[in-house]
Enzyme design. Structure first.
Site, short mmCIF file in Angstrom:
data_model
loop_
_atom_site.label_atom_id
_atom_site.label_comp_id
_atom_site.label_asym_id
_atom_site.label_seq_id
_atom_site.Cartn_x
_atom_site.Cartn_y
_atom_site.Cartn_z
N HIS A 1 0.85 -1.20 0.00
CA HIS A 1 0.00 0.00 0.00
C HIS A 1 0.88 1.24 0.00
CE1 HIS A 1 0.39 1.07 4.34
NE2 HIS A 1 0.38 -0.22 4.56
N ASP B 1 -0.39 4.45 0.80
CA ASP B 1 -0.80 5.47 1.76
C ASP B 1 -0.05 5.25 3.07
OD1 ASP B 1 -2.47 3.09 2.19
OD2 ASP B 1 -3.43 4.30 3.75
N ASP C 1 6.47 1.30 6.49
CA ASP C 1 5.05 0.98 6.36
C ASP C 1 4.36 1.98 5.45
OD1 ASP C 1 2.50 -0.03 6.79
OD2 ASP C 1 2.26 0.94 8.74
N GLU D 1 -5.18 1.87 3.04
CA GLU D 1 -5.06 0.80 4.04
C GLU D 1 -5.06 1.36 5.46
OE1 GLU D 1 -3.31 -2.02 6.83
OE2 GLU D 1 -2.48 -0.09 6.23
N GLU D 2 -4.33 2.46 5.67
CA GLU D 2 -4.19 2.99 7.02
C GLU D 2 -5.49 3.59 7.56
OE1 GLU D 2 -1.78 2.14 8.57
OE2 GLU D 2 0.07 2.18 7.44
N HIS E 1 3.66 3.58 12.51
CA HIS E 1 2.51 4.25 13.12
C HIS E 1 2.93 5.21 14.23
CE1 HIS E 1 -0.86 1.28 11.74
NE2 HIS E 1 0.12 1.35 10.86
#
Length: 454
Positions: free
Chosen positions: A90, A92, A123, A157-158, A423
């Site tokens: 992903h 995003d 990520d 996704e996030e 994150h």
């Protein structure tokens, strides 16, 4: 093609990988228009299209999904009769979560002590670059790919808004594959090749207790007046025993994890546990983290200390989350949680429970030709035995893949490891993880094709 030859080719591409990641990180591709302009995600999607087209995939395009994000996909046919592998990633990213606590520029790739820092470096833009490096290495060595390659890159996704989960069943033939590599996880530790074989499911509910028609003076009425805040505290306390084990009626909390051990001292470091504070629960960290349900109070609505007054509150509410191991469905666990809470409401208070979210656990591939090819590829790439771990977070897309393509082998891997701080502020990636995982993916694609007679 020898392992050493391919290793050298991948190594020679790492300069380009760094340049790729620097470009990708510069896109502020948070899929939330309240945080960053939508144009940033659009630019990232266009970059992915161009990069994978250059790496040898055809028909690269972006298709809208129901949540408004763009799913980028493409295809490169392999030799006749060869298997098809779907590569997932992903583009995003999470919001920065506080520019004042970043030690390097958020949207600029910066090297510090051998690690590459910036939002999305691990990520999941590091995994995008890993895919590109593996595909470029194969083309450089072989002039093409040993099997058919499909790509799907997600754009939301996030946010967890389900755009790709809805897109996959509606476009099953576009994405159908014999093996699916979900590259949005990573190794247990730097240099330790790891497949994530289980994902926790999750469910959450909001509970509100009412006892008074308005807040009342605690001096005049406190004592006999039923206190919703105190009632909520007592109710939430029933979700754990005195040792910190989750105790929701109907949910087994005695399971054992059979994969990699997670040393308690390492967990304390990874989880930023303060000195002198004990861990919760009986059993190993791996048991508690990956094999058993865990209840968490995510938030409570009561007056803050600063805004409090001498009053018994009229109501109080909380959001409760359960993370679930394989063996129980999200719906069954949510039912158990609701029943547990309702049966323990004190002083016959009025109770409202709203069901907020639900998702099932996932178990990845543990055997088969793709699994065996990946195991040998990872061990040769990292020069270390492969292990398996669970992951506490949920990836609902994995269950959608499993339901849509029941015959496919699904494996979770990637460049993320505990030091990456995904994150969180100060995200980074170890470039060695990108290099070795790219080598493992290239070896896997070759060996999987060979195992299928190609």
């Amino acid at each position: 093609m020898s392992v050493d030859t391919l290793r050298g080719t991948v190594a020679s591409l790492m300069g380009r990988a760094r340049d790729d990641l620097a470009e990708l990180v510069s896109f502020r591709s948070v899929a939330n228009a309240d945080v960053e302009p939508p144009e940033e995600c659009a630019k990232a999607a266009e970059w992915v299209i161009d990069a994978f087209s250059d790496a040898g995939l055809g028909d690269m395009t972006a298709s809208p999904t129901p949540d408004g994000s763009q799913a980028v996909h493409g295809y490169a046919p392999g030799p006749p009769g060869s298997p098809t592998v779907l590569l997932y990633c992903h583009y995003d990213v999470q919001p920065p979560l506080g520019a004042d606590v970043w030690r390097t520029p958020i949207w600029e790739l910066t090297e510090v002590d051998g690690r590459w820092h910036g939002r999305g470096t691990a990520d999941c833009k590091g995994n995008i670059v890993m895919h590109l490096t593996a595909l470029r290495a194969l083309r450089e060595e072989n002039g093409g790919f040993p099997c058919s390659i499909k790509l799907i890159a997600e754009g939301s996704e996030e946010q967890g808004t389900g755009g790709l989960e809805a897109f996959v069943p509606e476009n099953a033939e576009l994405l159908r594959a014999d093996a699916i590599l979900v590259c949005d996880t990573g190794n247990f530790a730097v240099g330790v090749p790891t497949l994530t074989t289980t994902l926790r499911g999750m469910t959450s509910v909001d509970i509100r207790l009412h006892a008074l028609s308005s807040a009342m003076h605690s001096g005049m009425f406190g004592g006999p007046a039923p206190d919703p805040v105190l009632g909520l505290i007592q109710l939430l306390a029933t979700l754990h025993d005195e040792h910190g084990n989750t105790t929701v009626d109907g949910l087994d909390a005695t399971q054992k994890w059979t994969g990699v051990d997670y040393p308690a001292e390492q967990f304390r470091v990874d989880a930023n546990v303060l000195d002198g504070v004990s861990l919760m629960g009986d059993g190993t960290v791996a048991d508690l983290l990956w094999a058993r349900p865990s209840a968490t109070v995510l938030g409570i609505d009561i007056p803050s200390v600063a805004s409090s007054s001498a009053a018994v509150q009229a109501s109080a509410s909380a959001r409760v989350s359960l993370r679930l191991p394989p063996g129980v469905t999200g719906a069954a666990a949510q039912d158990a949680l609701v029943d547990h809470l309702r049966s323990r409401v004190p002083w016959r208070m009025h109770c409202e429970i709203e069901r907020v979210a639900v998702g099932d656990p996932f178990v990845g591939t543990l055997s088969g030709p793709a699994f065996e090819a990946m195991k040998s590829a990872m061990e040769d790439a990292f020069k270390h035995p492969m292990t398996t771990e669970g992951q506490g977070g949920s990836i609902p897309l994995c269950n959608v893949f499993a339901e849509t393509f029941p015959a496919a082998e699904i494996m979770l891997l990637g460049v993320e490891e505990p030091k990456c701080l995904i994150h969180a502020p100060n995200e980074s990636v170890d470039p060695g993880e990108i290099e070795k995982t790219a080598l493992a993916e290239a070896l896997f694609l070759s060996r999987y094709a060979a195992s299928r007679g190609q």
